[in-house]
Design an enzyme around this catalytic site. Sequence first.
Site, PDB file in Angstrom:
ATOM      1  N   THR A 125       0.858  -1.187   0.000  1.00 14.27           N
ATOM      2  CA  THR A 125       0.000   0.000   0.000  1.00 14.27           C
ATOM      3  C   THR A 125       0.887   1.227   0.000  1.00 14.27           C
ATOM      4  OG1 THR A 125      -1.643  -1.120   1.322  1.00 14.27           O
ATOM      5  CG2 THR A 125      -1.704   1.284   1.391  1.00 14.27           C
ATOM      6  N   GLY A 139      -9.328  -4.304   3.165  1.00 12.63           N
ATOM      7  CA  GLY A 139      -8.190  -4.404   4.081  1.00 12.63           C
ATOM      8  C   GLY A 139      -8.178  -3.266   5.085  1.00 12.63           C
ATOM      9  N   THR A 158       1.363  -0.663   6.163  1.00 12.12           N
ATOM     10  CA  THR A 158       1.298  -1.573   5.025  1.00 12.12           C
ATOM     11  C   THR A 158       1.634  -2.963   5.532  1.00 12.12           C
ATOM     12  OG1 THR A 158       2.121  -2.071   2.797  1.00 12.12           O
ATOM     13  CG2 THR A 158       3.676  -1.038   4.303  1.00 12.12           C
TER      14      THR A 158
HETATM   15  N1  ASP Z   1      -2.468  -3.579   3.889  1.00 13.58           N
HETATM   16  C1  ASP Z   1      -2.945  -3.863   2.558  1.00 13.58           C
HETATM   17  C2  ASP Z   1      -4.174  -4.722   2.640  1.00 13.58           C
HETATM   18  O1  ASP Z   1      -4.239  -5.609   3.454  1.00 13.58           O
HETATM   19  C3  ASP Z   1      -1.927  -4.507   1.683  1.00 13.58           C
HETATM   20  C4  ASP Z   1      -0.506  -4.048   1.861  1.00 13.58           C
HETATM   21  O2  ASP Z   1      -0.274  -2.968   2.361  1.00 13.58           O
HETATM   22  O3  ASP Z   1       0.422  -4.779   1.495  1.00 13.58           O
HETATM   23  O4  ASP Z   1      -5.063  -4.536   1.836  1.00 13.58           O
END
Ligand code: ASP
Length: 318
Positions: A150, A180, A201
């Site tokens: 993210t 998410g 993230t």
């Molecule tokens: N946190 C994000 C989600 O779970 C994905 C990420 O940041 O890698 O949608």
Amino acid sequence: MYGIIATWRMAFEGITAGREILEDGGFAGDAIENAIREVEDFEFYKSVGYGGLPNEDMEVELDAAYMDGTTLDIGAVAAIKDYANPISIARRLSKEKVNNLLVAEGAERFAHKEGFQRKNMLTERAKIHYYNRIKEIKEQEIKPYSGHDTVGMVGLDKRGNMIAATSTSGLFMKKKGRVGDSPISGSGFYVDSKVGGASATGLGEDLMKGCISYEIVRLMKEGHHPQEACEIAVNRLDKELKERRGKSGDLSLIAMNNKGEWGVATNIEGFSFVVTTEHQEPIIYLAKNINGKCIHEKANSEWLDNYMKTRTAPLVRR
Ligand code: ASP
């Protein structure tokens, strides 16, 4: 003082442009929205905006959020399809009195009424990733969800306004409708101009178990430096998850306080992030966790060259 901190190398170009807005005395909200739009528009970043990886039905569903730390306005969209810049829709929603977080068709209808740009966000390259992953899952038992990031940012302008924002395509191969942490206040982001802000993230399902962005802001409010606040929150959540559930997903956090001091913590190897302040041009760092301490160093030129090469390398369907 002014500054921006952001998750992952992909934020670099956007932050470089955003810094100019802050330098000229502009509003942190404009700097951050512009910076995130750059990431959303670049087709080779496969976890945000155009070119983002699809869900298991091969649809690109996007999550984004925008929070103003001065007014505490929050706007967010989740599982939105076919719009070019979810971050701008989130910012627009933050101006509403109610209906601040809209999902799927409801978010799309709002975006349409407000005249936001429609766009098919599924690229040919993302389709190849999708078909290859289906093969990998069958042949090599690769986890379907690996490959996600993210872009999360926290910014401070010269007048002391702070903004936090996120944008992501979420987990690759997620179920249709999965949301998410990124559009969820307190988990993917939180900011209070009287204190500071944070953004996350990693595995949303685990980040949400700790309301971790809020927790970091709370720790900063108690007097902790952003670096300490990030380390305490990440180490605690990682430990709790391991004790209670046997394992912890990826957790990586960035934070900045209203003095422009910043911090970062992660439970993975090689978490890249970008920081700029009044005293520092944008710099890309790599962070890792060594016995609960987050160590970070500037990314070297070999790492940087390799980064763009691998992102833009030709991709063939297997
Ligand atoms: N946190 C994000 C989600 O779970 C994905 C990420 O940041 O890698 O949608």
